[in-house]
Design an enzyme around this catalytic site. Structure first.
Site, PDB file in Angstrom:
ATOM      1  N   ASN A 109       6.954 -63.653  33.880  1.00  0.00           N
ATOM      2  CA  ASN A 109       6.895 -62.207  34.068  1.00  0.00           C
ATOM      3  C   ASN A 109       7.338 -61.469  32.794  1.00  0.00           C
ATOM      4  O   ASN A 109       7.466 -62.073  31.736  1.00  0.00           O
ATOM      5  CB  ASN A 109       7.696 -61.748  35.286  1.00  0.00           C
ATOM      6  CG  ASN A 109       6.966 -60.622  36.041  1.00  0.00           C
ATOM      7  OD1 ASN A 109       6.501 -59.653  35.454  1.00  0.00           O
ATOM      8  ND2 ASN A 109       6.878 -60.781  37.354  1.00  0.00           N
ATOM      9  N   ARG A 110       7.620 -60.158  32.924  1.00  0.00           N
ATOM     10  CA  ARG A 110       7.794 -59.311  31.740  1.00  0.00           C
ATOM     11  C   ARG A 110       9.257 -59.074  31.370  1.00  0.00           C
ATOM     12  O   ARG A 110      10.118 -58.966  32.244  1.00  0.00           O
ATOM     13  CB  ARG A 110       7.103 -57.961  31.970  1.00  0.00           C
ATOM     14  CG  ARG A 110       5.594 -58.086  32.096  1.00  0.00           C
ATOM     15  CD  ARG A 110       4.941 -56.798  32.553  1.00  0.00           C
ATOM     16  NE  ARG A 110       3.485 -56.960  32.615  1.00  0.00           N
ATOM     17  CZ  ARG A 110       2.834 -57.468  33.667  1.00  0.00           C
ATOM     18  NH1 ARG A 110       3.502 -57.869  34.738  1.00  0.00           N
ATOM     19  NH2 ARG A 110       1.526 -57.601  33.634  1.00  0.00           N
ATOM     20  N   HIS A 135       5.479 -63.829  30.111  1.00  0.00           N
ATOM     21  CA  HIS A 135       5.291 -65.258  30.390  1.00  0.00           C
ATOM     22  C   HIS A 135       5.652 -66.183  29.215  1.00  0.00           C
ATOM     23  O   HIS A 135       4.955 -67.161  28.934  1.00  0.00           O
ATOM     24  CB  HIS A 135       3.851 -65.527  30.810  1.00  0.00           C
ATOM     25  CG  HIS A 135       3.478 -64.909  32.131  1.00  0.00           C
ATOM     26  ND1 HIS A 135       4.400 -64.673  33.131  1.00  0.00           N
ATOM     27  CD2 HIS A 135       2.279 -64.504  32.635  1.00  0.00           C
ATOM     28  CE1 HIS A 135       3.790 -64.139  34.180  1.00  0.00           C
ATOM     29  NE2 HIS A 135       2.503 -64.023  33.904  1.00  0.00           N
ATOM     30  N   HIS A 209       1.435 -70.348  37.764  1.00  0.00           N
ATOM     31  CA  HIS A 209       0.557 -69.177  37.810  1.00  0.00           C
ATOM     32  C   HIS A 209      -0.833 -69.520  38.348  1.00  0.00           C
ATOM     33  O   HIS A 209      -1.835 -68.983  37.875  1.00  0.00           O
ATOM     34  CB  HIS A 209       0.452 -68.570  36.407  1.00  0.00           C
ATOM     35  CG  HIS A 209       0.137 -67.106  36.380  1.00  0.00           C
ATOM     36  ND1 HIS A 209      -1.034 -66.586  36.881  1.00  0.00           N
ATOM     37  CD2 HIS A 209       0.834 -66.040  35.912  1.00  0.00           C
ATOM     38  CE1 HIS A 209      -1.052 -65.280  36.697  1.00  0.00           C
ATOM     39  NE2 HIS A 209       0.083 -64.926  36.118  1.00  0.00           N
ATOM     40  N   SER A 210      -0.914 -70.381  39.338  1.00  0.00           N
ATOM     41  CA  SER A 210      -2.221 -70.703  39.910  1.00  0.00           C
ATOM     42  C   SER A 210      -2.829 -69.494  40.609  1.00  0.00           C
ATOM     43  O   SER A 210      -2.137 -68.741  41.306  1.00  0.00           O
ATOM     44  CB  SER A 210      -2.095 -71.858  40.917  1.00  0.00           C
ATOM     45  OG  SER A 210      -1.870 -73.075  40.257  1.00  0.00           O
ATOM     46  N   TYR A 211      -4.139 -69.320  40.404  1.00  0.00           N
ATOM     47  CA  TYR A 211      -4.918 -68.313  41.120  1.00  0.00           C
ATOM     48  C   TYR A 211      -5.626 -69.028  42.263  1.00  0.00           C
ATOM     49  O   TYR A 211      -6.423 -69.943  42.038  1.00  0.00           O
ATOM     50  CB  TYR A 211      -5.993 -67.708  40.212  1.00  0.00           C
ATOM     51  CG  TYR A 211      -5.533 -66.804  39.107  1.00  0.00           C
ATOM     52  CD1 TYR A 211      -5.934 -65.473  39.072  1.00  0.00           C
ATOM     53  CD2 TYR A 211      -4.762 -67.275  38.039  1.00  0.00           C
ATOM     54  CE1 TYR A 211      -5.577 -64.632  38.025  1.00  0.00           C
ATOM     55  CE2 TYR A 211      -4.395 -66.444  36.995  1.00  0.00           C
ATOM     56  CZ  TYR A 211      -4.808 -65.124  36.995  1.00  0.00           C
ATOM     57  OH  TYR A 211      -4.452 -64.302  35.958  1.00  0.00           O
ATOM     58  N   ASP A 280       0.484 -56.175  41.883  1.00  0.00           N
ATOM     59  CA  ASP A 280       1.016 -56.982  40.782  1.00  0.00           C
ATOM     60  C   ASP A 280       2.508 -56.667  40.727  1.00  0.00           C
ATOM     61  O   ASP A 280       3.019 -56.132  39.751  1.00  0.00           O
ATOM     62  CB  ASP A 280       0.329 -56.649  39.461  1.00  0.00           C
ATOM     63  CG  ASP A 280       0.708 -57.631  38.346  1.00  0.00           C
ATOM     64  OD1 ASP A 280       1.396 -58.637  38.642  1.00  0.00           O
ATOM     65  OD2 ASP A 280       0.331 -57.391  37.183  1.00  0.00           O
ATOM     66  N   GLN A 317       6.061 -62.880  42.808  1.00  0.00           N
ATOM     67  CA  GLN A 317       5.110 -61.922  42.253  1.00  0.00           C
ATOM     68  C   GLN A 317       3.766 -62.157  42.947  1.00  0.00           C
ATOM     69  O   GLN A 317       3.156 -63.221  42.812  1.00  0.00           O
ATOM     70  CB  GLN A 317       4.958 -62.111  40.734  1.00  0.00           C
ATOM     71  CG  GLN A 317       4.144 -61.027  40.052  1.00  0.00           C
ATOM     72  CD  GLN A 317       4.954 -59.785  39.716  1.00  0.00           C
ATOM     73  OE1 GLN A 317       6.156 -59.732  39.958  1.00  0.00           O
ATOM     74  NE2 GLN A 317       4.312 -58.773  39.162  1.00  0.00           N
ATOM     75  N   GLU A 344       3.566 -66.114  42.590  1.00  0.00           N
ATOM     76  CA  GLU A 344       4.409 -66.720  41.564  1.00  0.00           C
ATOM     77  C   GLU A 344       5.878 -66.597  41.976  1.00  0.00           C
ATOM     78  O   GLU A 344       6.474 -65.532  41.842  1.00  0.00           O
ATOM     79  CB  GLU A 344       4.176 -66.019  40.217  1.00  0.00           C
ATOM     80  CG  GLU A 344       2.728 -65.959  39.786  1.00  0.00           C
ATOM     81  CD  GLU A 344       2.484 -64.824  38.815  1.00  0.00           C
ATOM     82  OE1 GLU A 344       3.118 -64.828  37.731  1.00  0.00           O
ATOM     83  OE2 GLU A 344       1.690 -63.915  39.141  1.00  0.00           O
TER      84      GLU A 344
END
Length: 379
Positions: A109-110, A135, A209-211, A280, A317, A344
Site C-alpha cells: 500500500n501507500r 508497494h 496482490h492477486s486479482y 480501493d 484493501q 489484500e
C-alpha cells in the site's frame, strides 16, 4: 441359485474395501513440479512451480516476485478453471505488470510522499505512485528473484521463498530476512505465511496482490457478491492517503456486512468512491476471535464459485480493478476496467506516518509473522 461360499464372499469384500481405500489414497496424493519460466535481463532463470492437491486444484507460483500466475477453482458442475488474472509467460511480468499475483513488500500500500520518521530519523523512499511510494517502491519484492524450496508432507504441498532485503534497499532501513510460505491442502485452501526478522528497526507490511475473477475470466466482476466482517474503513484523500480517522460503513456504499453485489455498491454516489474511481480502500476487520479468522466471502452466482478469506491481519484493501484500462492482455483475455478484484490483507496504509494506527514497526529480536488463507468451493 448357487450360494457363494462364505470365504469367497469375505475375500471379495476385502478386495473391494482394499481397492476402494487404495483409490481413495491415490486420489489424495498432492504433487509439486518445477519448470523454467523464463530468463531475467541479467541472465538468471526464473522457475515456475505447479502445486496440485488431491482434488485436482492447481496453483502456479514463480520465484520471480513470488507471483501466483494461475489458480484453479471448481464451479458447481465440478469443472476446474483458472480464476486469477496474469500472463502465460515471464516477459509481460517484467514489463508493465499491475502487481498481478504479486508478493508485495517491503511495505504494501501507500506511504505519503515517500517519507516517514522512525526513532527520530527521516527516511526517503522511491516515489512511484503520484506523490507517494506504493508497494515497496520501484523495485519491490514483486520484482526480485527469491530462493525457492519445495515442501511435500502428507496431503499438503508448498513452496517456501526466501529473500534478504538489504539495509537501505528502496530506502528502507535494516537487513530484512523474509520467508514466505505458500501451502496448498486438500480442503482446496491456499495459505500464505509471512515471516521476517531485521537487524535494525524498520517498517514492514507484506501482502499478496492477486486479482481474482470467479467467473473463470469470462466477464467482469460486477456480479460478484461480497461479504466483509467490518464496521469501518480508512477514508482517503484524493492522493489515496488516509485522512487519519476511521469512518463507519453504516449507511454508506462501503457496508458489506451483509452480502452486496459489487455493481450495487460501486454505482452509488460518494466522495470516497470518486477519489479512488471505485473501491480501493482499507476495511478494518472486526475481530470476533484471535488468530486466523474468516473475514471475507465472495460468491459468483452463475458459476456457483465461492471464495472465503481468512487472516491474522487487522485490515484488508478491497480493490475493484479501477485502473485496468484494456491495455493489457493475458490468457487470451483483455483486462478491462473491473475485470478483477483484490483482497489484500494488511496493516493500514501510511501507518508509519499515522501514530494512531496499529504499528508496522519491526525491531531487532522481534518476529513479523502473519498468515492469510484463501479457500475455494462451489454450490
Amino acid at each position: 441359485m448357487k450360494k457363494i461360499p462364505f470365504l469367497l464372499t469375505a475375500l471379495i469384500g476385502f478386495c473391494i474395501f482394499s481397492c476402494s481405500k487404495t483409490n481413495q489414497e491415490e486420489k489424495m496424493i498432492s504433487t509439486i513440479s518445477k519448470e523454467t519460466f523464463g530468463e531475467l535481463p541479467d541472465g538468471q532463470k526464473a522457475e515456475l512451480y505447479t502445486l496440485t492437491n488431491g482434488n485436482g486444484m492447481t496453483v502456479n507460483i514463480t520465484n520471480y516476485g513470488g507471483i501466483i500466475t494461475k489458480l484453479t477453482a471448481p464451479d458447481k458442475s465440478g469443472a476446474w478453471t483458472d480464476v486469477v488474472l496474469g500472463f502465460d509467460s515471464l516477459a509481460p511480468y517484467l514489463k508493465e505488470n499491475p502487481f498481478f499475483g504479486a508478493l508485495v513488500g517491503r511495505y504494501g500500500n501507500r506511504i505519503a510522499k515517500g517519507k516517514f520518521k522512525l526513532n527520530g530519523q527521516e527516511y526517503s523512499l522511491a516515489i512511484n505512485n503520484g506523490p507517494n511510494s506504493l508497494h515497496g517502491g520501484k523495485k519491490g519484492f514483486d520484482k526480485v528473484l527469491w530462493k525457492a524450496t519445495e515442501i511435500k508432507q502428507d496431503s499438503v504441498v508448498g513452496l517456501q521463498l526466501e529473500y534478504l532485503s538489504k539495509d537501505m534497499e528502496e530506502g528502507y532501513p535494516g537487513n530484512l530476512t523474509v520467508k514466505v510460505t505458500y501451502t496448498l491442502d486438500n480442503d482446496n485452501a491456499l495459505s500464505i505465511n509471512y515471516h521476517a526478522t531485521t537487524d535494525k528497526p524498520t517498517v514492514i507490511n507484506l501482502t499478496n496482490h492477486s486479482y481474482f475473477n470467479l467467473t473463470g475470466l469470462k466477464r467482469d466482476i460486477l456480479n460478484h457478491e461480497v461479504t466483509l466482517v467490518s464496521d469501518s474503513i480508512v477514508p482517503v484523500d484524493k492522493n489515496l492517503i488516509p485522512t487519519g480517522k476511521l469512518r463507519a460503513v453504516e449507511g454508506t456504499p462501503f457496508d458489506f456486512r451483509k452480502s452486496v453485489k459489487i455493481s450495487d455498491g460501486i454505482s452509488k454516489t460518494d466522495e470516497q468512491l470518486e477519489n479512488a474511481g471505485g473501491f480501493d480502500h482499507c476495511w478494518v476487520i472486526k475481530r470476533t476471535e484471535p488468530g486466523l479468522m474468516l473475514f471475507a466471502t465472495v460468491k459468483e452466482p452463475e458459476s456457483g464459485r465461492k471464495m472465503e478469506v481468512f487472516t491474522t491481519e487487522p485490515a484488508v484493501q478491497f480493490y475493484t480493478g479501477n485502473f485496468l484500462d484494456g491495455s493489457l492482455k493475458g490468457k487470451n483475455v483483455t483486462y478491462v476496467k473491473r475485470f478483477g478484484f483484490c483482497l489484500e490483507t494488511e496493516h493500514y496504509p501510511d501507518s508509519p506516518n499515522q501514530p494512531q494506527f496499529p504499528s508496522t514497526v519491526l525491531n531487532p529480536g522481534d518476529t513479523y509473522n502473519t498468515t492469510t488463507k484463501y479457500r475455494f468451493s462451489a454450490n
